[in-house]
Every structure is written in C-alpha cells, then in structure tokens.
Design a protein around this motif. Sequence first.
Motif, short mmCIF file in Angstrom:
data_model
loop_
_atom_site.label_atom_id
_atom_site.label_comp_id
_atom_site.label_asym_id
_atom_site.label_seq_id
_atom_site.Cartn_x
_atom_site.Cartn_y
_atom_site.Cartn_z
N ARG A 24 37.64 20.65 39.74
CA ARG A 24 36.39 21.41 39.75
C ARG A 24 35.85 21.56 41.18
O ARG A 24 35.40 22.62 41.58
N GLU A 25 35.90 20.48 41.94
CA GLU A 25 35.46 20.56 43.33
C GLU A 25 36.34 21.52 44.13
O GLU A 25 35.86 22.23 45.01
N TYR A 26 37.63 21.52 43.81
CA TYR A 26 38.54 22.42 44.51
C TYR A 26 38.20 23.88 44.24
O TYR A 26 38.22 24.72 45.14
N ILE A 27 37.87 24.19 42.98
CA ILE A 27 37.47 25.56 42.63
C ILE A 27 36.24 25.96 43.44
O ILE A 27 36.17 27.04 44.04
N ILE A 28 35.25 25.08 43.44
CA ILE A 28 34.00 25.38 44.13
C ILE A 28 34.23 25.55 45.62
O ILE A 28 33.74 26.49 46.25
N GLY A 29 35.01 24.63 46.18
CA GLY A 29 35.29 24.72 47.61
C GLY A 29 35.99 26.00 47.99
O GLY A 29 35.61 26.68 48.94
N CYS A 30 37.03 26.35 47.22
CA CYS A 30 37.78 27.58 47.51
C CYS A 30 36.91 28.81 47.33
O CYS A 30 36.94 29.74 48.13
N SER A 31 36.12 28.83 46.26
CA SER A 31 35.35 30.03 45.94
C SER A 31 34.17 30.24 46.88
O SER A 31 33.90 31.35 47.31
N LEU A 32 33.48 29.16 47.22
CA LEU A 32 32.29 29.29 48.05
C LEU A 32 32.59 29.28 49.54
O LEU A 32 31.85 29.85 50.33
#
Length: 508
Positions: free
Chosen positions: A394-402
């Motif tokens: 989940r953190e990886y998604i947020i990091g990549c997206s934002l």
Amino acid sequence: MSDRPKIPRQESLMMPLVRNPFVHKLDLTVGDKIRIAICTVTLFPIRLILILMFLLIAWLLALVALLGIKDELKEPLSGWRRFLRDYPYYFALRAMFFASGFHWLRYKGQKAPSHEAPIAAVAPHSTYTDPLAVFFALSIPTGVGRIETDSTPFVGTLVRILQPVFVSRNDPNSRQNTIKEIKRRAQSGGKWPQVIIFPEGTCTNRSCLISFKGGAFYPGVAVQPVVLRYLTVPDTVTWTWEGPGAYKVLWLTLCNLNNKLEVEFLPVYKPSEEEIKDPKLFARNVRAVMAEALNVPVTDHTYEDTRLMLQATKTGLPLSAGLVEFQKIRTKLGVTFDSVGNLLDKYAEIAKSDSDEGIDLEDFARYLDLPVSPALKEMFQLYDRDGTGKIDFREYIIGCSLLTQPANSEETIQLAFQMFDEGDKGYISQQELTQILHNAFGMTDTDVAKLFHNIDQEDSGKITYEQFKSYAEKKPEYAMLFKTYQQMNAVKEATNEQQQQGDKVKAE
C-alpha cells in the motif's frame, strides 16, 4: 537536510489497521471435533439427502410454473403460476433450509412493503446461505443476477421463477437497462416484490462492512436496510476468500445441531435530493446506518481487493499483500485497477519473498542495482510513510502515485539524461554513466557495467535517449532518484555558499 517533497502524516492514506475482511480462521475445540465426527456418520448424510430431495421438489415446481414461458416476463407472475411459487415452491425451499440445520430464525424490526421500499439492501454478505435467509425473511423477493444464470441447467429454473433483473456483462447498456428496470418495478405501486441486493458484491467475514457498490442506489428510490447476524458458535457458515472452502463449510454447517440466524429490518431509508444526485453518497450513508446497527467499522475494501489478493498469490506474495482498500486508493489517487495491478507486479519483483514483512532499504537497493547511498535513503523515506523501515504494498502504491509517477515526466527524464550526456551528443557513454553513478551513489565499475548493459539492449556501446527513457519508464524510481540527488546537491551547494559568505563576513 534535503528539501524533498513531504506529505504530512495527517494527510496520509495510511489508516488504522482493520481486520482483514476476506480471511476466516476456524478454531475448533476438542468437543467440536468429537461432535463433528459423530454427526458426520449420523446427522450429515440424513440432512444431505433431505436437502437434495427438497431441492428437487422445488425445481420440479418451478419447472411446471414456467411451462410455456420462453422469454423474460415483463409483468409479475399471476394465477396458478404465482400460487405454485408462493406456496408449494416456497415451502419446499423452507423445508430445505430447515433440513440444513437452521431451526432457529429470529426476525427483528418491521418489513416494509415493496411500494414503500422497492429495494432491500442486505449486509453483511458472508456465505451462500444469505440469499435463502433473505428469501424467507422478505416473503419471496426478487433479485439481480447474471444473464448466464438463466441458461444454467437446474439452477436457472430455480432462479428464473423469482423473475430477477438479469445483467449482461457483454452488453454495454446493461447497467442503464438494469437501473431502468428497477425503477420501473419500483413505480408499479407494489405489484412487484422487493428487489434484494447485496451491495458489498462479495463475501466477507462480517468483521466490517466494505464499500457498497452503487447498484442498489443508482435508481434513487427508498431502500430498506436489512442486516444479518449468524450466531452459531463455532462460526462454520462463513465462506470467504481465505479459509474453509465451500464443501467444508457445507459439511461443518450440516454437522451443527442448530444453526442460529437473526435478520433485522432497519427503518426505510429515503434518499435526499443530494443523495439521489450522488448515489455514492447514498451508498455511504446507508452503509453507515447498517454498520451502526451491527456495531462494526466500515472500510474501503472492494471486490477489486480480492482480485489483487489473487494476483498477489500468483507472484509469490501472501494474499494479504493485495489488501489495499482499493476504493480509498482509487478515490484519493485516481488510479485504475490495471495500474495498481502493474505496481503489484513491480512490488513482487522487489520483494522476491513469500513473507508479508515488506521491503527494506536493502531490498530496494538491490531492485535498482544500486548501493545504499544518502540519496537512496532520502527517496526510500518518501515511500516509508509510517517510518518503520519497511515498505508494504500500500505504501508503495502511494509513493509511486503521489511522488514517483509525477516525477517521471518527460521533462524529468530529459533533465536526468542531460546530466549524464556531456556535450549534448545525444547519447551516454559507459564512462559518463560510471562517473556520475560512482560520485552520486558509490557504484562500482562492475555494477555500472551491468546497468549499462541492461539499458543498452542493442549492445551498441552507447545509450540513446529513447533507450534511457524506456528503462526509466520500467523503473520509474530512477527518475525520482535523480531528482532527489539533484535537490540534495542544490541544498549542499546553497549551504556551502552560505558558509563561504559567512566566513567572508567574519574575515572582514
């Protein structure tokens, strides 16, 4: 300290931990195991024979009631057909449910007539007996089902007599047609029975209410919330994505002496003008009412989370790795299921592990073929949003997206390429790549040569902009990494300049 972009923790998408709604662990005591062993050779076969017998009777009654009907009826059944459905067919299924061990059924609240509440929204959805339970509670309602069910042998006949609203996934207009049909039935003045819908769209373990889909709320008509409580201990009825399978659930449930179920009818919920215009708001508000009645939390998990869970297992990750509360991620970041699925594959490539402990800085460095450096630590902290030293999916998604994806723009990639390309030749030599990466990240000549070969697929001895861009798009972390390095250098240069000016002032 670098002026890298930061996201305040209070605005983070990280939420308090919620129990995984798609896993069910069944704990049986010694007494339970003894009872199951005895009932397996005594009660279980009797109940199974009775279930099959009553199910066959119900099918024969439905077959007779539908004789001569080929197309979908646009009006409710009437006359002798309705009599067969409302009495013999109903009691055959009721007897089957009783034979399943559901001797204790309790109803709370007042069932609303269909002209007052055309739709019944039922939750939580946790097992295959839910439709039967609601079928008896609502006195032969109708529902929404896939068009493929209509042509399924045996099952199709049992379902067709209830005159559901059929949905076709192959028809692009199916959703609108379904909404129109539900509205048409809702405006019939009570001629049609209530339409039951399980808005969660998938089975959970009843520990929370996940996101409600919009099907029950798009028509903008009054809805009666109906909540289910299975009170059997141990909980042998729950059938979800991780836990006992369908046959085991059936076997264990039939081995219970008595299965207890409570159905509660909540007051009819009439949507406001705002909710009629915004079905998602309507769905959230109804879910809140039902969650309060059940005394459980709400989450933003959806059916897409279960698809990500299955994808996670295919990549060697545990099921829980794909549990990201997809609705929240989509709402906040605007990402699609496909884009999150692609990020899951990248995350799995970094993790290379069957544990769910997450990715640490060393894993991240290995994935990028880089040694641990201050710049890499800086970027890793952009992903490590809770400061644990580990990144979960989940953190990886947020990091990549934002952070990573916006940084991975054409402009950023061009700036990174120009940083290597001395003299604006239009390509990068291995020596140029070595010089920068050695100074920036402490890479050895061997590691640089390996990276150079990975980018230079044509073995031409030089990296063109298109090759550089193609590789950066596969591993977008590089673009953010170079940007972080540039920012750190800029801060360092500014600090040095201030220090020099200070020394000059002191000297004067």
